[in-house]
Design a protein around this motif. Sequence first.
Motif, PDB file in Angstrom:
ATOM      1  N   UNK A 158      47.412 -26.056  15.048  1.00  0.00           N
ATOM      2  CA  UNK A 158      46.140 -26.637  15.455  1.00  0.00           C
ATOM      3  C   UNK A 158      45.232 -25.652  16.188  1.00  0.00           C
ATOM      4  N   UNK A 159      45.765 -24.479  16.543  1.00  0.00           N
ATOM      5  CA  UNK A 159      44.955 -23.469  17.221  1.00  0.00           C
ATOM      6  C   UNK A 159      44.153 -22.730  16.158  1.00  0.00           C
ATOM      7  N   UNK A 160      42.969 -23.251  15.850  1.00  0.00           N
ATOM      8  CA  UNK A 160      42.206 -22.760  14.708  1.00  0.00           C
ATOM      9  C   UNK A 160      40.913 -22.031  15.075  1.00  0.00           C
ATOM     10  N   UNK A 161      40.642 -21.863  16.347  1.00  0.00           N
ATOM     11  CA  UNK A 161      39.422 -21.123  16.696  1.00  0.00           C
ATOM     12  C   UNK A 161      39.502 -20.575  18.110  1.00  0.00           C
ATOM     13  N   UNK A 162      38.801 -19.494  18.333  1.00  0.00           N
ATOM     14  CA  UNK A 162      38.617 -18.951  19.674  1.00  0.00           C
ATOM     15  C   UNK A 162      37.300 -18.201  19.732  1.00  0.00           C
ATOM     16  N   UNK A 163      36.755 -18.095  20.928  1.00  0.00           N
ATOM     17  CA  UNK A 163      35.492 -17.390  21.162  1.00  0.00           C
ATOM     18  C   UNK A 163      35.594 -16.614  22.464  1.00  0.00           C
ATOM     19  N   UNK A 164      35.132 -15.381  22.431  1.00  0.00           N
ATOM     20  CA  UNK A 164      35.131 -14.522  23.623  1.00  0.00           C
ATOM     21  C   UNK A 164      33.716 -13.989  23.838  1.00  0.00           C
ATOM     22  N   UNK A 165      33.193 -14.182  25.049  1.00  0.00           N
ATOM     23  CA  UNK A 165      31.893 -13.629  25.427  1.00  0.00           C
ATOM     24  C   UNK A 165      32.100 -12.413  26.319  1.00  0.00           C
ATOM     25  N   UNK A 166      31.323 -11.371  26.091  1.00  0.00           N
ATOM     26  CA  UNK A 166      31.450 -10.155  26.881  1.00  0.00           C
ATOM     27  C   UNK A 166      30.128  -9.389  26.818  1.00  0.00           C
ATOM     28  N   UNK A 167      30.098  -8.208  27.357  1.00  0.00           N
ATOM     29  CA  UNK A 167      28.885  -7.391  27.351  1.00  0.00           C
ATOM     30  C   UNK A 167      29.169  -6.039  26.707  1.00  0.00           C
ATOM     31  N   UNK A 168      28.216  -5.566  25.942  1.00  0.00           N
ATOM     32  CA  UNK A 168      28.287  -4.243  25.329  1.00  0.00           C
ATOM     33  C   UNK A 168      27.065  -3.459  25.778  1.00  0.00           C
ATOM     34  N   UNK A 169      27.310  -2.396  26.521  1.00  0.00           N
ATOM     35  CA  UNK A 169      26.226  -1.571  27.056  1.00  0.00           C
ATOM     36  C   UNK A 169      25.192  -2.427  27.784  1.00  0.00           C
ATOM     37  N   UNK A 170      25.687  -3.392  28.572  1.00  0.00           N
ATOM     38  CA  UNK A 170      24.819  -4.226  29.384  1.00  0.00           C
ATOM     39  C   UNK A 170      24.189  -5.405  28.677  1.00  0.00           C
ATOM     40  N   UNK A 171      24.439  -5.567  27.363  1.00  0.00           N
ATOM     41  CA  UNK A 171      23.852  -6.672  26.609  1.00  0.00           C
ATOM     42  C   UNK A 171      24.931  -7.684  26.241  1.00  0.00           C
ATOM     43  N   UNK A 172      24.583  -8.978  26.185  1.00  0.00           N
ATOM     44  CA  UNK A 172      25.570 -10.000  25.823  1.00  0.00           C
ATOM     45  C   UNK A 172      26.037  -9.863  24.386  1.00  0.00           C
ATOM     46  N   UNK A 173      27.320 -10.100  24.182  1.00  0.00           N
ATOM     47  CA  UNK A 173      27.921 -10.049  22.849  1.00  0.00           C
ATOM     48  C   UNK A 173      28.965 -11.150  22.755  1.00  0.00           C
TER      49      UNK A 173
END
Length: 234
Positions: A41-56
């Motif tokens: 049932x673990x069918x999705x994940x999302x990770x938010x982070x920053x690349x060179x100061x910009x959101x990714x």
Amino acid sequence: MTSTKRSQKTRPATPKEISRIDEANVGRLGLISIQERVPDSFTSWTVDFHVEGRPARLSCDAIPKYGGVPHGLDGDISTALIDLYVEDGCPEDGTLHTTAYQILKRAGLHDSGRYYQNLRQTLFRLRTSTYTASEAWRDHRRGNWTTVTFNYLEALEFTSGDEDLGLSRSSTLKIRLATPITKSIRAQYTKPLDLEFLTSLDRPLTRALYRLLDARRYPPEDPESPRLLYRQPD
């Protein structure tokens, strides 16, 4: 690889000693979950982070039929597929012709029935799971960050060697790797990978952590120059 013990290499080689490579985006982003087991049932994940100061953002969407998101041994298989693709001369269409036995051997896994079953599940997970890297995928030729959506495998064909329509030692495979990955490899956006040391580690979790931490040593804009060098033994 037969049931013999893994090599007892005790430390990674220095970059000058390494002849194998990994695609730098794949290594840095850690597309494959390091968990050895996950529920279907673990069918999705999302990770938010920053690349060179910009959101990714990086996300993965899978289906329960093949065991949830890519994880565990899938990392070993995906690494082997990239290595075999590079060894085959990096065909422009991204297609790799190989065998089930060659994949397991390159991944440092045992040549036994259970691992052929695992390989089949892995390939279907990599074929059906969709990744989206939002402003997180480095376009090495243009020198900027882009958004890409892809399945690790764009196409999969294989012959079955048993009545269960699974994979066996004699199975041949035709695999087309994701265009963003192969395009990046041909643009030489790669980093050194000590495949011998990687396959000497005993557990999928340990191998996944090593690959991820090793990739993070290399600046995204210059993946051939590590920030830190391994400390040599006294």
